[in-house]
Write an enzyme that holds these catalytic residues in place. Structure first.
Site, short mmCIF file in Angstrom:
data_model
loop_
_atom_site.label_atom_id
_atom_site.label_comp_id
_atom_site.label_asym_id
_atom_site.label_seq_id
_atom_site.Cartn_x
_atom_site.Cartn_y
_atom_site.Cartn_z
N ASP A 231 2.17 -2.77 4.18
CA ASP A 231 3.36 -2.85 3.33
C ASP A 231 4.49 -3.35 4.22
O ASP A 231 4.28 -3.61 5.42
CB ASP A 231 3.70 -1.46 2.72
CG ASP A 231 4.45 -1.58 1.39
OD1 ASP A 231 5.46 -2.29 1.35
OD2 ASP A 231 4.03 -0.96 0.40
N ILE A 232 5.70 -3.48 3.63
CA ILE A 232 6.87 -3.85 4.44
C ILE A 232 7.73 -2.62 4.69
O ILE A 232 8.84 -2.72 5.19
CB ILE A 232 7.70 -4.96 3.75
CG1 ILE A 232 8.03 -4.57 2.31
CG2 ILE A 232 6.97 -6.28 3.78
CD1 ILE A 232 8.96 -5.54 1.58
N GLY B 10 0.78 -1.24 0.00
CA GLY B 10 0.00 0.00 0.00
C GLY B 10 0.81 1.29 0.00
O GLY B 10 0.23 2.37 -0.13
N LEU B 11 2.13 1.20 0.17
CA LEU B 11 2.90 2.45 0.19
C LEU B 11 3.61 2.72 -1.14
O LEU B 11 4.56 3.49 -1.20
CB LEU B 11 3.90 2.46 1.35
CG LEU B 11 3.25 2.47 2.75
CD1 LEU B 11 4.28 2.85 3.81
CD2 LEU B 11 2.05 3.40 2.83
N GLY B 12 3.15 2.11 -2.21
CA GLY B 12 3.68 2.40 -3.54
C GLY B 12 2.91 3.53 -4.18
O GLY B 12 2.26 4.34 -3.51
N LYS C 56 2.07 -11.49 -14.27
CA LYS C 56 0.71 -10.93 -14.31
C LYS C 56 -0.23 -11.82 -15.12
O LYS C 56 -1.40 -11.95 -14.77
CB LYS C 56 0.74 -9.51 -14.87
CG LYS C 56 1.38 -8.49 -13.93
CD LYS C 56 0.55 -8.31 -12.65
CE LYS C 56 1.11 -7.17 -11.80
NZ LYS C 56 0.32 -6.93 -10.58
N ASP D 216 4.11 -8.75 5.13
CA ASP D 216 4.95 -9.30 4.07
C ASP D 216 4.12 -10.38 3.38
O ASP D 216 3.72 -11.36 4.01
CB ASP D 216 6.22 -9.91 4.70
CG ASP D 216 7.16 -10.46 3.64
OD1 ASP D 216 6.73 -10.63 2.47
OD2 ASP D 216 8.32 -10.74 3.99
N TYR E 97 7.79 -9.56 -15.12
CA TYR E 97 6.60 -8.84 -14.63
C TYR E 97 5.36 -9.28 -15.42
O TYR E 97 4.34 -9.66 -14.84
CB TYR E 97 6.86 -7.35 -14.80
CG TYR E 97 5.72 -6.43 -14.41
CD1 TYR E 97 5.21 -6.41 -13.12
CD2 TYR E 97 5.19 -5.53 -15.35
CE1 TYR E 97 4.19 -5.54 -12.77
CE2 TYR E 97 4.18 -4.65 -15.01
CZ TYR E 97 3.68 -4.66 -13.71
OH TYR E 97 2.67 -3.80 -13.37
N LEU F 85 0.17 3.59 -6.00
CA LEU F 85 -1.30 3.57 -6.03
C LEU F 85 -1.97 3.44 -4.66
O LEU F 85 -3.14 3.82 -4.50
CB LEU F 85 -1.79 2.42 -6.92
CG LEU F 85 -1.28 2.38 -8.36
CD1 LEU F 85 -2.01 1.30 -9.15
CD2 LEU F 85 -1.47 3.73 -9.05
N1 LIG Z 1 1.72 2.19 -11.35
C1 LIG Z 1 1.41 1.78 -12.57
O1 LIG Z 1 1.61 2.48 -13.57
C2 LIG Z 1 0.76 0.43 -12.73
C3 LIG Z 1 0.30 0.03 -13.99
C4 LIG Z 1 -0.26 -1.23 -14.15
C5 LIG Z 1 -0.40 -2.06 -13.05
N2 LIG Z 1 0.06 -1.66 -11.83
C6 LIG Z 1 -0.05 -2.60 -10.71
O2 LIG Z 1 -0.62 -1.98 -9.58
C7 LIG Z 1 -0.01 -2.46 -8.38
C8 LIG Z 1 0.48 -1.29 -7.57
O3 LIG Z 1 1.40 -0.58 -8.35
P1 LIG Z 1 2.32 0.57 -7.75
O4 LIG Z 1 2.70 1.43 -8.90
O5 LIG Z 1 1.69 1.17 -6.54
O6 LIG Z 1 3.60 -0.29 -7.33
P2 LIG Z 1 4.87 0.20 -6.48
O7 LIG Z 1 6.07 -0.49 -7.01
O8 LIG Z 1 4.89 1.68 -6.39
O9 LIG Z 1 4.52 -0.40 -5.04
C9 LIG Z 1 4.57 -1.77 -4.78
C10 LIG Z 1 4.68 -1.97 -3.29
O10 LIG Z 1 4.84 -3.38 -3.03
C11 LIG Z 1 5.61 -3.48 -1.86
N3 LIG Z 1 6.21 -4.80 -1.69
C12 LIG Z 1 7.33 -5.30 -2.27
N4 LIG Z 1 7.61 -6.52 -1.76
C13 LIG Z 1 6.65 -6.79 -0.85
C14 LIG Z 1 6.40 -7.89 0.04
N5 LIG Z 1 7.21 -8.95 0.08
N6 LIG Z 1 5.32 -7.83 0.85
C15 LIG Z 1 4.50 -6.75 0.83
N7 LIG Z 1 4.69 -5.69 0.04
C16 LIG Z 1 5.76 -5.70 -0.80
C17 LIG Z 1 6.66 -2.39 -2.00
O11 LIG Z 1 7.20 -2.05 -0.72
C18 LIG Z 1 5.87 -1.25 -2.66
O12 LIG Z 1 5.45 -0.29 -1.72
C19 LIG Z 1 1.09 -3.42 -8.83
O13 LIG Z 1 0.64 -4.75 -8.69
C20 LIG Z 1 1.32 -3.09 -10.28
O14 LIG Z 1 1.70 -4.21 -11.00
C21 LIG Z 1 0.63 -0.44 -11.65
#
Ligand SMILES: NC(=O)c1ccc[n+]([C@@H]2O[C@H](COP(=O)([O-])OP(=O)(O)OC[C@H]3O[C@@H](n4cnc5c(N)ncnc54)[C@H](O)[C@@H]3O)[C@@H](O)[C@H]2O)c1
Length: 336
Positions: free
Chosen positions: A54-55, A29-31, A165, A72, A161, A33
């Protein structure tokens, strides 16, 4: 009494358990989106109904905004404990290593994106959760039709990736048919946001250009000027996610849909940005991400989502530029 909701022009009833709002866990959740989605869902279902996880160590603002826990996704027991303790009904699974980062560490991408997903599927089955897993334009490859790319077509991606998916889409649909799991999936294009940073994908340039233009920096693009990719502003992305989450099951003719808003090339976004910052200096230096982009859809056909559950985007390229610069200017003013 449950209030009717307008989704895609249709009035539907919200999913409730015993009249309570659903309790929702967001992983990763801290990525880019997650925090925006938590904000949107908390506005609809209440602050305490949405558990962000998140981790990563959270900021003070994250903790003040609502429940945040360590999770995790490779630790099944840890996930079980959260689902039980917080009485989770819905799970939004964001944790992943994105396209460019995944190529740099394939074994870790396999663990997080594939083994982690197995935990999420089993957990959701065991506790009867509604589960949303995002997919991506990266789930297609060079043998897919690229302009436009339909909902159902050849999928032979060439990144770990993308492979992970496609695996998620297929496994989720399998669990749906085999066990009745309420699996829902949207394939997102590149998502553009102003207050969160992208996590290492191939479309990140389309966020960076706004920051560089605002800062008066020179923008160096790692894709060729004519590389067309589908894109979406984050508000559209998160709204599509929520609309898919609450769509009545009878409207879902499939469990995986393409969604998008626009398609542009670097030179097209540069031209639009230059309307705001005419002095922006731009150079192009394609790197390994060009090879990835060359195998991805150029134009995404999301007509199935529009037809089945009424998906409609709000932001096109010119709206996107206006809102990005408004947001960045407000952020700059707030930091002064
Ligand atoms: N952002 C985009 O443009 C986009 C486009 C298509 C799909 N998506 C999908 O949406 C989702 C969210 O995307 P985002 O851009 O926020 O990704 P991001 O990379 O910004 O965030 C992913 C998060 O996953 C966490 N993570 C990594 N390893 C982990 C673990 N072992 N346990 C728990 N958490 C863990 C990370 O700490 C990070 O905060 C993803 O699945 C991505 O594939 C995103």
């Amino acid at each position: 009494m449950v209030a009717p909701l307008a989704v895609g022009g249709q009035h539907i009833r919200q999913y409730h358990q015993n009249g309570d709002p659903p309790r929702i866990l967001i992983t990763g959740g801290l990525g880019q989106l997650g925090t925006g989605l938590a904000h949107l869902l908390r506005g609809k279902y209440g602050k305490e109904s949405v558990i962000l996880s998140d981790i990563v160590k959270p900021s003070k603002e994250i903790v003040q905004a609502g429940p945040y826990v360590f999770a995790d996704i490779l630790d099944f027991k840890c996930l079980q404990e959260i689902v039980v303790t917080y009485r989770i009904d819905w799970l939004v699974h964001f944790s992943a290593l994105l396209s460019a980062i995944g190529e740099q560490n394939v074994p870790l991408a396999i663990r997080v994106n594939i083994e982690g997903l197995h935990n999420i599927m089993e957990l959701s089955k065991q506790y009867n959760l509604r589960v949303f897993v995002p997919s991506t334009i990266g789930a297609f490859g060079p043998t897919s039709p690229r302009n436009p790319t339909p909902n159902l077509t050849i999928q032979r991606p060439q990144t770990i990736y993308g492979v992970s998916k496609v695996h998620a889409e297929l496994l989720g649909e399998y669990y749906h048919h085999r066990f009745g799991l309420d699996f829902r999936c949207l394939r997102f294009p590149g998502v553009i946001s102003s207050d969160t940073q992208p996590g290492g994908g191939t479309t990140d340039y389309a966020v960076q250009i706004f920051h560089d233009a605002m800062a008066g920096n020179h923008f160096e693009c790692y894709l060729r000027p004519n590389t067309r990719l589908p894109m979406m502003y984050i508000e559209d992305c998160l709204r599509s996610l929520w609309e898919m989450l609450v769509a009545p099951p009878e409207k879902l003719r499939t469990r995986t849909y393409n969604v998008t808003a626009m398609s542009f090339t670097p030179e097209e976004v540069v031209a639009e940005v230059k309307k705001h910052f005419p002095e922006l200096k731009v150079t192009y230096r394609p790197d390994s991400r060009q090879k990835i982009a060359d195998t991805w859809p150029e134009v995404f056909d999301d007509s199935e989502a529009r037809k089945d559950w009424g998906w409609a985007h709000d932001y096109d390229l010119s709206d996107l530029c206006n809102i990005m610069f408004d947001n960045l200017k407000n952020q700059q003013a707030g930091n002064r």
